[in-house]
Design a protein around this motif. Structure first.
Motif, PDB file in Angstrom:
ATOM      1  N   VAL A  16     -40.844  16.661  12.321  1.00  0.00           N
ATOM      2  CA  VAL A  16     -40.964  16.479  10.875  1.00  0.00           C
ATOM      3  C   VAL A  16     -41.254  17.783  10.131  1.00  0.00           C
ATOM      4  N   ALA A  17     -41.491  18.840  10.864  1.00  0.00           N
ATOM      5  CA  ALA A  17     -41.805  20.118  10.212  1.00  0.00           C
ATOM      6  C   ALA A  17     -41.209  21.271  10.999  1.00  0.00           C
ATOM      7  N   THR A  18     -40.753  22.267  10.278  1.00  0.00           N
ATOM      8  CA  THR A  18     -40.301  23.517  10.888  1.00  0.00           C
ATOM      9  C   THR A  18     -41.324  24.589  10.572  1.00  0.00           C
ATOM     10  N   ILE A  19     -41.897  25.144  11.618  1.00  0.00           N
ATOM     11  CA  ILE A  19     -42.960  26.137  11.454  1.00  0.00           C
ATOM     12  C   ILE A  19     -42.465  27.479  11.973  1.00  0.00           C
ATOM     13  N   THR A  20     -42.518  28.476  11.112  1.00  0.00           N
ATOM     14  CA  THR A  20     -42.080  29.822  11.485  1.00  0.00           C
ATOM     15  C   THR A  20     -43.299  30.712  11.596  1.00  0.00           C
ATOM     16  N   VAL A  21     -43.444  31.336  12.760  1.00  0.00           N
ATOM     17  CA  VAL A  21     -44.575  32.235  13.029  1.00  0.00           C
ATOM     18  C   VAL A  21     -44.038  33.647  13.232  1.00  0.00           C
ATOM     19  N   THR A  22     -44.507  34.565  12.407  1.00  0.00           N
ATOM     20  CA  THR A  22     -44.119  35.967  12.533  1.00  0.00           C
ATOM     21  C   THR A  22     -45.323  36.760  13.017  1.00  0.00           C
TER      22      THR A  22
END
Length: 220
Positions: free
Chosen positions: A212-218
């Motif tokens: 249900v969510a797209t999480i982008t970690v940089t």
């Protein structure tokens, strides 16, 4: 090693492991809202929640009512870097919230927020290992069931914010708590009967599929 040299060596070790991370969370649903998010980077010997175990009081408060204060207290008590409510309120479908954490002592990432509408469903990331290598990484986040309340989908038993429209006179999808532990949520069922049926949720808006969510970690 002398105390001063030991302190310098320890400081160098912490600096070598330290990193800034940017975390962006996108609500990937069509009709589900996220309550205020908690984002925490912490040591891998701590957890905000764990599948297969009973929910803590703090997790229950978040999963049933969107209150993240208890989880925030737990995270801070173990020295976590915490970002509470980066969206500054509700995260609507398609919207993105972003935050930055300094992970000097944290090597895993945990995230949680209640889903609206639901009885005790929450988006969850449980102790995701933060890579040491700089770069951008994507997490597809699933929904968990806190296992603390029956998934009856009745308006009388869930938060009813003004931006959601509920049906009435539902008989209840599930009136018993089938699993007392945290587990992957089976999903809302809903129906299209606004004045009866089994659910007060609108199946044309409030059904969802994982993730249900797209999480982008940089990692910098």
């Amino acid at each position: 090693m002398k105390p001063l040299l030991l302190a310098i060596a320890m400081g160098a070790a912490f600096s070598a492991q330290a990193a800034n991370i940017d975390v962006s969370i996108t609500n990937a649903t069509d009709g589900i809202y996220f309550t205020p998010l908690i984002v925490a980077a912490h040591n891998d010997d701590a957890n905000l929640f764990q599948t297969g175990t009973p929910a803590s009081e703090a997790l229950e408060a978040m999963a049933e009512g969107g209150d993240i204060s208890g989880l925030e207290d737990i995270a801070l008590s173990v020295g976590a870097a915490v970002s509470a409510n980066p969206a500054e309120g509700i995260l609507a479908p398609g919207e993105t919230a972003s935050t930055r954490l300094y992970t000097q002592h944290g090597d895993v990432l945990s995230i949680a927020a209640m889903l609206l509408p639901s009885n005790d469903a929450f988006i969850g990331v449980d102790s995701w290992k933060i890579p040491k290598k700089k770069g951008t990484y994507v997490i597809n986040a699933n929904v968990y069931d806190a296992g603390t309340e029956a998934n009856d989908e009745l308006a009388a038993n869930v938060p009813t914010p003004p931006f959601l429209t509920f049906g009435t006179n539902g008989t209840g999808v599930d009136t018993e708590v089938a699993n007392g532990n945290v587990h992957i949520h089976p999903g809302n069922l809903g129906d299209t009967n606004a004045t009866g049926g089994i659910s007060d949720f609108d199946s044309t808006k409030h059904r969802w599929l994982n993730p249900v969510a797209t999480i982008t970690v940089t990692v910098y």
